[in-house]
Design a protein around this motif. Structure first.
Motif, PDB file in Angstrom:
ATOM      1  N   THR A   8      -6.762  10.250  -5.345  1.00 34.32           N
ATOM      2  CA  THR A   8      -6.580   9.575  -6.607  1.00 34.32           C
ATOM      3  C   THR A   8      -6.485   8.131  -6.295  1.00 34.32           C
ATOM      4  OG1 THR A   8      -5.452  11.278  -7.725  1.00 34.32           O
ATOM      5  CG2 THR A   8      -5.125   9.105  -8.595  1.00 34.32           C
ATOM      6  N   ASP A   9      -7.711   7.148  -6.511  1.00 35.10           N
ATOM      7  CA  ASP A   9      -7.738   5.998  -6.055  1.00 35.10           C
ATOM      8  C   ASP A   9      -7.073   4.909  -7.168  1.00 35.10           C
ATOM      9  OD1 ASP A   9      -8.140   3.296  -4.908  1.00 35.10           O
ATOM     10  OD2 ASP A   9     -10.485   3.591  -5.221  1.00 35.10           O
ATOM     11  N   ASN A  10      -5.952   4.544  -7.220  1.00 35.53           N
ATOM     12  CA  ASN A  10      -5.553   3.192  -7.875  1.00 35.53           C
ATOM     13  C   ASN A  10      -5.423   2.093  -7.193  1.00 35.53           C
ATOM     14  OD1 ASN A  10      -4.988   5.060 -10.071  1.00 35.53           O
ATOM     15  ND2 ASN A  10      -3.458   5.993  -9.193  1.00 35.53           N
ATOM     16  N   MET A  11      -6.123   1.738  -6.161  1.00 41.93           N
ATOM     17  CA  MET A  11      -5.934   0.629  -5.453  1.00 41.93           C
ATOM     18  C   MET A  11      -6.747  -0.523  -5.851  1.00 41.93           C
ATOM     19  SD  MET A  11      -6.044   1.932  -1.553  1.00 41.93           S
ATOM     20  CE  MET A  11      -7.624   2.592  -1.506  1.00 41.93           C
ATOM     21  N   ASN A  12      -6.404  -1.751  -5.961  1.00 42.66           N
ATOM     22  CA  ASN A  12      -6.925  -2.991  -6.388  1.00 42.66           C
ATOM     23  C   ASN A  12      -7.278  -3.918  -5.224  1.00 42.66           C
ATOM     24  OD1 ASN A  12      -6.415  -2.445  -9.058  1.00 42.66           O
ATOM     25  ND2 ASN A  12      -4.293  -3.202  -8.780  1.00 42.66           N
TER      26      ASN A  12
ATOM     27  N   ALA B  12      -2.614  10.490  -3.451  1.00 42.34           N
ATOM     28  CA  ALA B  12      -2.706   9.378  -4.471  1.00 42.34           C
ATOM     29  C   ALA B  12      -2.395   8.088  -3.974  1.00 42.34           C
ATOM     30  CB  ALA B  12      -1.612   9.626  -5.690  1.00 42.34           C
ATOM     31  N   LEU B  13      -3.251   7.032  -4.033  1.00 39.67           N
ATOM     32  CA  LEU B  13      -3.182   5.740  -3.415  1.00 39.67           C
ATOM     33  C   LEU B  13      -3.145   4.874  -4.537  1.00 39.67           C
ATOM     34  CD1 LEU B  13      -5.524   7.728  -1.768  1.00 39.67           C
ATOM     35  CD2 LEU B  13      -5.449   5.857  -0.314  1.00 39.67           C
ATOM     36  N   SER B  14      -2.175   3.683  -3.993  1.00 47.76           N
ATOM     37  CA  SER B  14      -2.010   2.640  -4.905  1.00 47.76           C
ATOM     38  C   SER B  14      -1.586   1.437  -4.124  1.00 47.76           C
ATOM     39  CB  SER B  14      -0.959   2.912  -6.151  1.00 47.76           C
ATOM     40  OG  SER B  14       0.363   2.889  -5.489  1.00 47.76           O
ATOM     41  N   GLY B  15      -1.670   0.273  -4.596  1.00 43.57           N
ATOM     42  CA  GLY B  15      -1.657  -0.978  -3.697  1.00 43.57           C
ATOM     43  C   GLY B  15      -2.821  -1.800  -3.901  1.00 43.57           C
TER      44      GLY B  15
ATOM     45  N   LEU C 260       0.858  -1.185  -0.005  1.00 48.07           N
ATOM     46  CA  LEU C 260       0.121  -0.128  -0.050  1.00 48.07           C
ATOM     47  C   LEU C 260       0.797   1.087  -0.008  1.00 48.07           C
ATOM     48  CD1 LEU C 260      -2.665   1.395   0.453  1.00 48.07           C
ATOM     49  CD2 LEU C 260      -2.726   1.403   2.896  1.00 48.07           C
ATOM     50  N   SER C 261       0.687   2.225  -0.957  1.00 41.80           N
ATOM     51  CA  SER C 261       1.322   3.507  -0.969  1.00 41.80           C
ATOM     52  C   SER C 261       0.323   4.465  -1.030  1.00 41.80           C
ATOM     53  CB  SER C 261       2.258   3.235  -2.414  1.00 41.80           C
ATOM     54  OG  SER C 261       2.975   4.565  -2.429  1.00 41.80           O
ATOM     55  N   ILE C 262       0.896   5.512  -0.161  1.00 39.31           N
ATOM     56  CA  ILE C 262      -0.235   6.671  -0.109  1.00 39.31           C
ATOM     57  C   ILE C 262       1.018   7.873  -0.041  1.00 39.31           C
ATOM     58  CG2 ILE C 262      -1.685   8.014   1.231  1.00 39.31           C
ATOM     59  CD1 ILE C 262      -2.400   5.609   2.703  1.00 39.31           C
ATOM     60  N   LEU C 263       0.758   8.681  -1.473  1.00 38.44           N
ATOM     61  CA  LEU C 263       1.360   9.814  -1.508  1.00 38.44           C
ATOM     62  C   LEU C 263       0.925  11.182  -1.568  1.00 38.44           C
ATOM     63  CD1 LEU C 263       4.283  10.968  -2.511  1.00 38.44           C
ATOM     64  CD2 LEU C 263       3.406  10.578  -4.773  1.00 38.44           C
ATOM     65  N   ARG C 264       1.442  12.023  -0.767  1.00 38.30           N
ATOM     66  CA  ARG C 264       0.609  13.358  -0.646  1.00 38.30           C
ATOM     67  C   ARG C 264       1.231  14.343  -1.739  1.00 38.30           C
ATOM     68  NH1 ARG C 264       1.046  17.410   4.606  1.00 38.30           N
ATOM     69  NH2 ARG C 264      -0.595  19.089   3.879  1.00 38.30           N
ATOM     70  N   ASN C 265       0.192  15.009  -2.272  1.00 37.47           N
ATOM     71  CA  ASN C 265       0.607  16.089  -3.315  1.00 37.47           C
ATOM     72  C   ASN C 265      -0.183  17.257  -3.010  1.00 37.47           C
ATOM     73  OD1 ASN C 265      -1.828  15.752  -4.603  1.00 37.47           O
ATOM     74  ND2 ASN C 265      -1.217  13.714  -5.487  1.00 37.47           N
TER      75      ASN C 265
ATOM     76  N   ASP D 173       5.217  16.459   0.372  1.00 36.60           N
ATOM     77  CA  ASP D 173       5.437  15.312  -0.418  1.00 36.60           C
ATOM     78  C   ASP D 173       5.383  14.152   0.585  1.00 36.60           C
ATOM     79  OD1 ASP D 173       7.934  16.063   0.801  1.00 36.60           O
ATOM     80  OD2 ASP D 173       9.057  15.498  -0.843  1.00 36.60           O
ATOM     81  N   PHE D 174       4.826  14.214   1.665  1.00 43.17           N
ATOM     82  CA  PHE D 174       4.957  12.961   2.392  1.00 43.17           C
ATOM     83  C   PHE D 174       4.344  11.493   1.730  1.00 43.17           C
ATOM     84  CE2 PHE D 174       2.804  10.352   6.151  1.00 43.17           C
ATOM     85  CZ  PHE D 174       4.120   9.919   6.549  1.00 43.17           C
ATOM     86  N   HIS D 175       5.381  10.342   1.856  1.00 43.66           N
ATOM     87  CA  HIS D 175       5.112   9.361   1.147  1.00 43.66           C
ATOM     88  C   HIS D 175       5.195   8.027   2.348  1.00 43.66           C
ATOM     89  CE1 HIS D 175       6.404   6.341  -2.389  1.00 43.66           C
ATOM     90  NE2 HIS D 175       4.995   6.127  -1.616  1.00 43.66           N
ATOM     91  N   PHE D 176       4.152   7.175   2.280  1.00 41.61           N
ATOM     92  CA  PHE D 176       3.606   6.384   3.316  1.00 41.61           C
ATOM     93  C   PHE D 176       3.641   4.966   2.542  1.00 41.61           C
ATOM     94  CE2 PHE D 176       0.695   3.439   5.138  1.00 41.61           C
ATOM     95  CZ  PHE D 176       0.647   3.506   6.679  1.00 41.61           C
ATOM     96  N   ASP D 177       4.774   4.246   2.656  1.00 45.52           N
ATOM     97  CA  ASP D 177       4.677   3.019   1.931  1.00 45.52           C
ATOM     98  C   ASP D 177       4.657   1.654   2.750  1.00 45.52           C
ATOM     99  OD1 ASP D 177       5.146   1.413  -0.310  1.00 45.52           O
ATOM    100  OD2 ASP D 177       7.076   1.925  -0.715  1.00 45.52           O
TER     101      ASP D 177
END
Length: 343
Positions: free
Chosen positions: A129-133, A100-103, A90-95, A158-162
């Motif tokens: 921005t939801d790119n999660m599956n 923006a979320l993916s994973g 799971l990745s959450i990137l602040r812009n 630009d905080f990134h939570f991975d």
């Protein structure tokens, strides 16, 4: 005397008549009153339904019995004796616009819960921005404390939570060491069984200030149009943003450009130059076309809002004109921009 005898006979007859016409006594009155009452009792007895024990056919129920549902509570991964955690990626990137979320998430409900927790923490209008599956074979942690982690990172643009497996990696550029420490402490408090890798960088205090954009030529005309460039520059204090990796304008930037177009239309047909820039990531083969497409997207939107198309030009210069060092994430963010100048 005959007359006296007749009188006695008549008198005796009258005596007998009085005897048979004597008023009825109390016993007769009682009997007369009792007869209707007796008839009423007989009628009531005939109409009355026999008593039935309505509880005879009811099944016996234990009054102390209760209905209990099986426990479906998820295991507490933070309990002292909990097994090692292993979660899906799971990745959450602040812009600039939101997150923006993916994973992968184990279910649509878990995915919706994560998005809702971000909205509760940052407001319902935050852009996600939801790119999660959805993958039912993965696990996800309890994200109830997610707001505290991102709240501690509020000063990291630009905080990134991975998250991957049992490891949580934190990244971004913090303005001070204290902010970096607070974010790590919040993550450890939320998920003490996880491995925390803190890759957050601290912006150097001696970093040179960003150079101001080059001064533009004065706007044509006088009055309000004399400050046209200053008005446009003020509206560009919030950078124009695009969808990640592309050149589609975000809804917030479209609203911003609408205000810029209205400002331009208030003056008599100024010449408008739109220039796109990137940071130094990648190479010119990628950056120049990307910056050119982004500049064109801005120019096209201004024209669509009524700015004269024949007086709007656009071009992209890639990373050739930085306004900040490219060795920090904050500097790169400043270099990714679109300039609008008028003449």
């Amino acid at each position: 005397m005959p007359d006296s005898e007749d009188t006695r006979t008549i008198t005796g007859h009258r005596t007998d008549s009085k005897f048979y016409r004597r008023p009825p006594g109390a016993a007769w009155l009682v009997a007369l009153l009792a007869i209707p009452l007796l008839l009423a009792l007989i009628s009531w007895a005939g109409l009355r339904k026999p008593e039935v024990d309505v509880t005879a056919d009811l099944q016996s129920v234990n009054p102390s019995a209760t209905l209990t549902a099986p426990s479906v509570s998820p295991p507490d991964v933070n309990a002292p004796n909990a097994p090692e955690v292993n979660f899906g990626p799971l990745s959450i990137l602040r812009n600039a616009n939101g997150f923006a979320l993916s994973g992968e998430m184990p279910s649509a409900e878990a995915k919706a819960g994560l998005l809702e927790s971000l909205k509760l923490a940052f407001g319902p209008d935050i852009q996600l921005t939801d790119n999660m599956n959805v993958n039912p074979d993965v696990n996800a942690p309890d994200f109830a404390a997610l707001g505290s982690v991102f709240g501690a990172a509020v000063d990291i643009p630009d905080f990134h939570f991975d998250l991957n497996g049992d490891t949580l990696t934190l990244a971004g550029v913090a303005p001070a060491e204290e902010v970096k420490t607070e974010v790590e402490a919040a993550a450890k408090s939320a998920w003490p069984k996880m491995k925390i890798v803190n890759n957050i960088q601290v912006q150097a205090a001696s970093a040179p200030p960003a150079s101001p954009p080059p001064a533009a030529a004065p706007a044509p005309g006088g009055g309000e149009c004399a400050t046209l460039q200053a008005d446009i520059t003020a509206l560009l204090k919030t950078p124009i943003n695009f969808q990640t990796g592309g050149f589609s304008l975000t809804p917030a930037s479209q609203q911003q450009l609408t205000r810029i177009a209205d400002t331009l239309k208030a003056c008599p047909d100024p010449k408008v130059s739109v220039v796109g820039h990137t940071d130094n990531s990648g190479n010119d083969a990628i950056n120049i076309p990307l910056s050119n497409n982004r500049a064109k997207a801005v120019a096209d939107y201004l024209v669509s809002q009524g700015v004269a198309g024949g007086r709007v030009t656009s071009k992209g210069v890639g990373s050739a004109q930085p306004i900040a060092p490219n060795n920090t994430a904050a500097g790169k963010a400043q270099n990714r921009r679109v300039d609008i100048t008028v003449s």
